[in-house]
Design a protein around this motif. Structure first.
Motif, PDB file in Angstrom:
ATOM      1  N   LEU A  46      -5.209  17.687 -13.171  1.00  0.00           N
ATOM      2  CA  LEU A  46      -4.542  17.845 -11.879  1.00  0.00           C
ATOM      3  C   LEU A  46      -4.978  16.749 -10.911  1.00  0.00           C
ATOM      4  O   LEU A  46      -4.155  16.213 -10.164  1.00  0.00           O
ATOM      5  CB  LEU A  46      -4.831  19.235 -11.284  1.00  0.00           C
ATOM      6  N   ALA A  47      -6.249  16.381 -10.942  1.00  0.00           N
ATOM      7  CA  ALA A  47      -6.756  15.321 -10.055  1.00  0.00           C
ATOM      8  C   ALA A  47      -6.050  13.995 -10.345  1.00  0.00           C
ATOM      9  O   ALA A  47      -5.692  13.258  -9.411  1.00  0.00           O
ATOM     10  CB  ALA A  47      -8.265  15.168 -10.213  1.00  0.00           C
ATOM     11  N   GLU A  48      -5.834  13.696 -11.608  1.00  0.00           N
ATOM     12  CA  GLU A  48      -5.124  12.459 -11.975  1.00  0.00           C
ATOM     13  C   GLU A  48      -3.661  12.510 -11.521  1.00  0.00           C
ATOM     14  O   GLU A  48      -3.123  11.514 -11.021  1.00  0.00           O
ATOM     15  CB  GLU A  48      -5.202  12.233 -13.485  1.00  0.00           C
ATOM     16  N   LYS A  49      -3.031  13.670 -11.677  1.00  0.00           N
ATOM     17  CA  LYS A  49      -1.647  13.829 -11.228  1.00  0.00           C
ATOM     18  C   LYS A  49      -1.556  13.644  -9.718  1.00  0.00           C
ATOM     19  O   LYS A  49      -0.645  12.989  -9.216  1.00  0.00           O
ATOM     20  CB  LYS A  49      -1.114  15.207 -11.625  1.00  0.00           C
ATOM     21  N   GLU A  50      -2.524  14.211  -8.992  1.00  0.00           N
ATOM     22  CA  GLU A  50      -2.534  14.077  -7.535  1.00  0.00           C
ATOM     23  C   GLU A  50      -2.703  12.627  -7.103  1.00  0.00           C
ATOM     24  O   GLU A  50      -2.073  12.182  -6.135  1.00  0.00           O
ATOM     25  CB  GLU A  50      -3.635  14.955  -6.934  1.00  0.00           C
ATOM     26  N   ARG A  51      -3.517  11.855  -7.844  1.00  0.00           N
ATOM     27  CA  ARG A  51      -3.675  10.430  -7.524  1.00  0.00           C
ATOM     28  C   ARG A  51      -2.368   9.678  -7.746  1.00  0.00           C
ATOM     29  O   ARG A  51      -1.999   8.807  -6.951  1.00  0.00           O
ATOM     30  CB  ARG A  51      -4.804   9.823  -8.356  1.00  0.00           C
ATOM     31  N   VAL A  52      -1.670  10.006  -8.821  1.00  0.00           N
ATOM     32  CA  VAL A  52      -0.379   9.373  -9.106  1.00  0.00           C
ATOM     33  C   VAL A  52       0.616   9.707  -7.992  1.00  0.00           C
ATOM     34  O   VAL A  52       1.301   8.826  -7.459  1.00  0.00           O
ATOM     35  CB  VAL A  52       0.168   9.832 -10.481  1.00  0.00           C
ATOM     36  N   ILE A  56       2.613   7.047  -5.299  1.00  0.00           N
ATOM     37  CA  ILE A  56       4.009   6.727  -5.585  1.00  0.00           C
ATOM     38  C   ILE A  56       5.016   7.369  -4.634  1.00  0.00           C
ATOM     39  O   ILE A  56       5.990   6.732  -4.249  1.00  0.00           O
ATOM     40  CB  ILE A  56       4.349   7.110  -7.047  1.00  0.00           C
ATOM     41  N   PHE A  57       4.809   8.597  -4.246  1.00  0.00           N
ATOM     42  CA  PHE A  57       5.835   9.365  -3.541  1.00  0.00           C
ATOM     43  C   PHE A  57       5.722   9.274  -2.020  1.00  0.00           C
ATOM     44  O   PHE A  57       4.651   8.991  -1.496  1.00  0.00           O
ATOM     45  CB  PHE A  57       5.791  10.834  -3.988  1.00  0.00           C
ATOM     46  N   PRO A  58       6.826   9.550  -1.320  1.00  0.00           N
ATOM     47  CA  PRO A  58       6.791   9.569   0.147  1.00  0.00           C
ATOM     48  C   PRO A  58       5.771  10.588   0.655  1.00  0.00           C
ATOM     49  O   PRO A  58       5.576  11.638   0.040  1.00  0.00           O
ATOM     50  CB  PRO A  58       8.210   9.994   0.545  1.00  0.00           C
ATOM     51  N   LYS A  62       4.297  14.723  -0.839  1.00  0.00           N
ATOM     52  CA  LYS A  62       3.070  14.761  -1.639  1.00  0.00           C
ATOM     53  C   LYS A  62       2.514  16.165  -1.828  1.00  0.00           C
ATOM     54  O   LYS A  62       2.201  16.571  -2.957  1.00  0.00           O
ATOM     55  CB  LYS A  62       2.031  13.829  -1.034  1.00  0.00           C
ATOM     56  N   ASN A  63       2.376  16.940  -0.753  1.00  0.00           N
ATOM     57  CA  ASN A  63       1.818  18.290  -0.881  1.00  0.00           C
ATOM     58  C   ASN A  63       2.686  19.176  -1.770  1.00  0.00           C
ATOM     59  O   ASN A  63       2.174  19.915  -2.613  1.00  0.00           O
ATOM     60  CB  ASN A  63       1.642  18.944   0.495  1.00  0.00           C
ATOM     61  N   PHE A  64       3.994  19.105  -1.567  1.00  0.00           N
ATOM     62  CA  PHE A  64       4.900  19.914  -2.369  1.00  0.00           C
ATOM     63  C   PHE A  64       4.760  19.576  -3.852  1.00  0.00           C
ATOM     64  O   PHE A  64       4.637  20.472  -4.692  1.00  0.00           O
ATOM     65  CB  PHE A  64       6.352  19.711  -1.912  1.00  0.00           C
ATOM     66  N   LEU A  65       4.764  18.298  -4.178  1.00  0.00           N
ATOM     67  CA  LEU A  65       4.656  17.874  -5.577  1.00  0.00           C
ATOM     68  C   LEU A  65       3.316  18.258  -6.189  1.00  0.00           C
ATOM     69  O   LEU A  65       3.242  18.638  -7.360  1.00  0.00           O
ATOM     70  CB  LEU A  65       4.909  16.372  -5.694  1.00  0.00           C
ATOM     71  N   CYS A  66       2.248  18.195  -5.400  1.00  0.00           N
ATOM     72  CA  CYS A  66       0.929  18.611  -5.894  1.00  0.00           C
ATOM     73  C   CYS A  66       0.916  20.103  -6.237  1.00  0.00           C
ATOM     74  O   CYS A  66       0.354  20.509  -7.260  1.00  0.00           O
ATOM     75  CB  CYS A  66      -0.161  18.281  -4.878  1.00  0.00           C
ATOM     76  N   ILE A  67       1.558  20.909  -5.416  1.00  0.00           N
ATOM     77  CA  ILE A  67       1.637  22.353  -5.684  1.00  0.00           C
ATOM     78  C   ILE A  67       2.450  22.616  -6.952  1.00  0.00           C
ATOM     79  O   ILE A  67       2.061  23.435  -7.790  1.00  0.00           O
ATOM     80  CB  ILE A  67       2.256  23.105  -4.479  1.00  0.00           C
ATOM     81  N   VAL A  68       3.562  21.920  -7.094  1.00  0.00           N
ATOM     82  CA  VAL A  68       4.390  22.078  -8.295  1.00  0.00           C
ATOM     83  C   VAL A  68       3.562  21.750  -9.540  1.00  0.00           C
ATOM     84  O   VAL A  68       3.605  22.476 -10.538  1.00  0.00           O
ATOM     85  CB  VAL A  68       5.663  21.202  -8.209  1.00  0.00           C
ATOM     86  N   CYS A  69       2.787  20.686  -9.479  1.00  0.00           N
ATOM     87  CA  CYS A  69       1.938  20.303 -10.617  1.00  0.00           C
ATOM     88  C   CYS A  69       0.800  21.307 -10.826  1.00  0.00           C
ATOM     89  O   CYS A  69       0.459  21.632 -11.957  1.00  0.00           O
ATOM     90  CB  CYS A  69       1.367  18.901 -10.413  1.00  0.00           C
ATOM     91  N   LYS A  70       0.231  21.791  -9.739  1.00  0.00           N
ATOM     92  CA  LYS A  70      -0.874  22.753  -9.830  1.00  0.00           C
ATOM     93  C   LYS A  70      -0.457  23.988 -10.629  1.00  0.00           C
ATOM     94  O   LYS A  70      -1.235  24.514 -11.419  1.00  0.00           O
ATOM     95  CB  LYS A  70      -1.317  23.164  -8.430  1.00  0.00           C
TER      96      LYS A  70
END
Length: 167
Positions: A46-52, A56-58, A62-70
């Motif tokens: 998850l930490a690596e996904k959050e760095r990506v 990359i994203f606006p 970012k927060n929304f995408l991090c939650i989706v990945c979480k």
């Protein structure tokens, strides 16, 4: 489309993130196929996904995408973006229609189709997606959420066949 995707799409809309940021994020995921693989991978932390995501994203996404990945729902992102668009259109009284045709209509024809849909559904605007379909032979077919308008040569041939069968 799953209920999870629909729920995420509604939440994304309710977050009041600018539509442009959502659209940019959707395009990034469509155009960079490897990015979806990384965000969906259970091997990537998850930490690596959050760095990506951070790089990359606006900012607004970012927060929304991090939650989706979480919650391991990154594979649903295409559906989430579609659910967001559907909900956005519903809230802004924009009709979504698919126009199937052999060749793209002229600007005047497209405007005529738009006007027909606006009058028929009493909406403020219509979002028309043009989809090429060689099997129609000629003419076009319009599909909305609840109805189909078939002005294609294939549709007319099928209707004629049905009339001949019933006689």
């Amino acid at each position: 489309m799953t209920q999870t995707s629909i729920n995420y799409g509604k939440v994304l809309y309710e977050l009041s993130i600018p539509k442009e940021a959502v659209e940019v994020s959707r395009r990034i995921l469509e155009e960079v196929g490897e990015l979806s693989v990384v965000l969906e991978s259970p091997v990537v932390t998850l930490a690596e996904k959050e760095r990506v995501i951070e790089r990359i994203f606006p900012q607004e996404m970012k927060n929304f995408l991090c939650i989706v990945c979480k919650y391991a729902h990154a594979s649903l992102l295409p559906e989430i973006f579609q659910a967001y668009q559907d909900y956005y259109n519903e809230q802004h009284k924009i009709l979504t229609a698919d126009l199937y045709c052999v060749s793209a209509p002229s600007a005047a024809q497209l405007e005529g189709i738009r006007k027909f849909l606006l009058d028929r559904y009493h909406t403020q605007d219509a979002e028309i997606r043009i989809i090429k379909d060689e099997s129609l032979v000629g003419g076009f077919l319009i599909r909305t959420h609840d109805q189909e308008f078939d002005y294609s040569l294939k549709g007319r041939i099928n209707a004629l066949q049905q009339k001949l069968i019933w006689r």
